[in-house]
Enzyme design. Structure first.
Site, PDB file in Angstrom:
ATOM      1  N   GLN A   1     -56.149  29.802 -11.485  1.00 31.49           N
ATOM      2  CA  GLN A   1     -55.477  30.372 -12.766  1.00 31.49           C
ATOM      3  C   GLN A   1     -55.701  31.857 -12.470  1.00 31.49           C
ATOM      4  O   GLN A   1     -55.336  32.600 -13.703  1.00 31.49           O
ATOM      5  CB  GLN A   1     -56.631  30.077 -13.776  1.00 31.49           C
ATOM      6  CG  GLN A   1     -56.549  28.564 -14.316  1.00 31.49           C
ATOM      7  CD  GLN A   1     -55.149  28.398 -15.146  1.00 31.49           C
ATOM      8  OE1 GLN A   1     -54.676  29.294 -15.677  1.00 31.49           O
ATOM      9  NE2 GLN A   1     -54.640  26.924 -14.909  1.00 31.49           N
TER      10      GLN A   1
ATOM     11  N   SER B   1     -52.188  28.353  -6.102  1.00 28.47           N
ATOM     12  CA  SER B   1     -51.327  27.293  -6.287  1.00 28.47           C
ATOM     13  C   SER B   1     -50.012  28.030  -6.940  1.00 28.47           C
ATOM     14  O   SER B   1     -50.040  28.929  -7.993  1.00 28.47           O
ATOM     15  CB  SER B   1     -51.548  26.313  -7.281  1.00 28.47           C
ATOM     16  OG  SER B   1     -50.648  25.486  -7.456  1.00 28.47           O
TER      17      SER B   1
ATOM     18  N   CYS C   1     -56.474  12.311 -23.742  1.00 29.14           N
ATOM     19  CA  CYS C   1     -56.065  10.940 -24.252  1.00 29.14           C
ATOM     20  C   CYS C   1     -54.871  10.314 -23.280  1.00 29.14           C
ATOM     21  O   CYS C   1     -54.834   9.271 -23.519  1.00 29.14           O
ATOM     22  CB  CYS C   1     -55.462  11.115 -25.763  1.00 29.14           C
ATOM     23  SG  CYS C   1     -53.865  12.069 -25.619  1.00 29.14           S
TER      24      CYS C   1
HETATM   25  C1  LIG Z   1     -53.824  23.700 -11.772  1.00 27.89           C
HETATM   26  C2  LIG Z   1     -55.233  23.750 -11.347  1.00 27.89           C
HETATM   27  C3  LIG Z   1     -55.402  23.255 -10.299  1.00 27.89           C
HETATM   28  C4  LIG Z   1     -54.539  22.195  -9.559  1.00 27.89           C
HETATM   29  O1  LIG Z   1     -53.437  22.917  -8.785  1.00 27.89           O
HETATM   30  P1  LIG Z   1     -52.397  22.016  -8.378  1.00 27.89           P
HETATM   31  O2  LIG Z   1     -51.571  22.838  -7.649  1.00 27.89           O
HETATM   32  O3  LIG Z   1     -51.652  21.657  -9.598  1.00 27.89           O
HETATM   33  O4  LIG Z   1     -52.817  20.853  -7.633  1.00 27.89           O
HETATM   34  C5  LIG Z   1     -56.874  23.535  -9.809  1.00 27.89           C
HETATM   35  N1  LIG Z   1     -57.616  24.112 -10.295  1.00 27.89           N
HETATM   36  C6  LIG Z   1     -57.174  24.841 -11.517  1.00 27.89           C
HETATM   37  C7  LIG Z   1     -58.341  25.694 -12.033  1.00 27.89           C
HETATM   38  C8  LIG Z   1     -55.957  24.779 -12.147  1.00 27.89           C
HETATM   39  O5  LIG Z   1     -55.831  25.337 -13.328  1.00 27.89           O
END
Ligand SMILES: *Cc1c(COP(=O)(O)O)cnc(C)c1O
Length: 395
Positions: A179, A199, A324
């Site tokens: 994030q 990511s 949910c």
């Molecule tokens: C979205 C997210 C992930 C997972 O990342 P992906 O690329 O969707 O596998 C891991 N940790 C946090 C804090 C995320 O927000």
């Protein structure tokens, strides 16, 4: 009006990242492991992307491993530290109670293998302190893994302080920065970060591609066996278009971070101020150290799922902490971890903004959310009990 306010779940790709990727589908499509000129051209592109990502994090290119996303990077970092620790008889891991499931479920797997996991309490200020980490470190601690910023409630952790504590104790420090990357300034050297996950799709890059930074010298175990790609640590022909898109999006986000942060923070603060006017509501997450785009509230007397459906009907894409979709009625582990009781945690709403959002969109949200909350409360037997005094308000 259509408003996309679910950027913590995923983001729209930037035009720049899409443009950057296109040549690598039909023009420069050779395998970077091939020895011919076309293959070597692809290899150069891969090296350049690795260099770009490294520059954004303040590390060396050879410390970057491309993965299929944040989840894979988290798994590989944690399992690597655990395997290395176990060889030295160290089987204790420190993390926090509000991590992403990519971290928590990996830790649960390790617990079944005999590791001991300490999950730090996050109910004070909806965050952790470096002192909590320091107090939890033991002789047999082989890893500290804490997220950089929380995906549900936006709390930004004191990463540099935690990094300093870990360095002093000689314990490897991994952070799930999915994030944070592209949204907050990261410097793995200055912050003493040994491993970091990111990511592409959380900063306007493509889905299905991520990166793991691992400080040189730290051991890494493979999750996927096969060819010698990624210096033998992650087999499989490289996702060149994805990697190029990730690098372009990250570079763009880091270049424009100051202006994007200023814009998004202003929108966020307007939303928080407006939604705080709703009676019997509470802001979730650290009110000071907070992601620029995160707005998270609990509204007493309603169900988050109903709120989301009605907001969707009014053009607002948002999210709730409730799980949910998985068929369970358990509220979010994050909201429970910060101390929200079940009834309150069920009435949650997360709005996550980015620089594509506008003030008009925020005004639209500020108009519809109070209306919808009131509508749901008017139909709610719980709300009636609260109003007539049969039940006590919690918020
Ligand atoms: C979205 C997210 C992930 C997972 O990342 P992906 O690329 O969707 O596998 C891991 N940790 C946090 C804090 C995320 O927000």
């Amino acid at each position: 009006m259509q408003v996309y306010a679910d950027n913590a779940a995923t983001t729209k790709m930037s035009g720049l990242a899409i443009e950057a990727m296109i040549p690598y589908f039909d023009k420069i499509y050779a395998n970077p492991s091939s020895l011919h000129t076309a293959g070597q051209e692809a290899k150069e592109v891969l090296d350049a992307a690795r260099e770009t990502v490294a520059k954004c994090l303040g590390c060396q290119a050879r410390e970057i491993y491309f993965t299929s996303g944040g989840s894979e990077a988290d798994n590989q970092a944690i399992l690597s530290a655990a395997r290395y620790g176990a060889r030295k008889g160290k089987k204790h891991i420190i993390s926090t109670a509000f991590e992403h499931h990519a971290v928590l479920h990996t830790l649960q797997k390790l617990e079944k293998e005999g590791f001991e996991v300490t999950l730090l309490d996050v109910s004070q200020g909806h965050n952790v302190t470096a002192q909590q980490v320091k107090d939890a470190i033991r002789e047999d601690t082989c890893l500290v893994t804490t997220m950089y910023a929380n995906n549900e409630i936006g709390s930004v952790l004191p990463i540099a302080e935690i990094g300093a504590v870990c360095k002093e104790a000689g314990v490897p420090f991994h952070t799930d920065a999915v994030q944070a990357a592209g949204h907050l300034h990261i410097d793995v050297q200055a912050q003493n970060i040994d491993m970091l996950s990111l990511s592409g799709h959380k900063f306007h890059g493509p889905k299905g591609v991520g990166a793991l930074y691992v400080r040189r010298g730290l051991p890494l175990v493979n999750l996927i066996e096969g060819g010698a790609q990624e210096r033998g640590k992650r087999a499989g022909t490289e996702n060149i278009p994805g990697i190029v898109g990730l690098a372009a999006a990250l570079e763009d986000a880091c270049t424009h971070m100051a202006e994007n942060t200023a814009k998004v923070t202003a929108l966020r603060d307007k939303l928080i101020a407006g939604l705080s006017q709703i009676p019997h509501s509470a802001l979730n997450g650290d009110s000071v150290n907070r992601l620029p785009g995160n707005v998270s509230f609990c509204f007493e007397g309603i169900e988050g799922e109903s709120l989301l459906l009605l907001l969707d009907a009014k053009g607002v894409c948002a999210s709730s902490g409730s799980a949910c979709t998985s068929g369970s009625l358990d509220p979010s582990h994050v909201l429970l971890a910060i101390g929200r009781v079940h009834d309150v945690a069920h009435g949650s709403l997360r709005l996550s903004l980015c620089h594509y959002n506008t003030e008009e969109e925020v005004d639209h949200i500020l108009q519809v959310v109070p209306e919808v909350v009131q509508l749901l409360r008017n139909m709610s037997p719980v709300w009636r009990d609260l109003q007539t005094g049969k039940r006590e308000y919690i918020l």
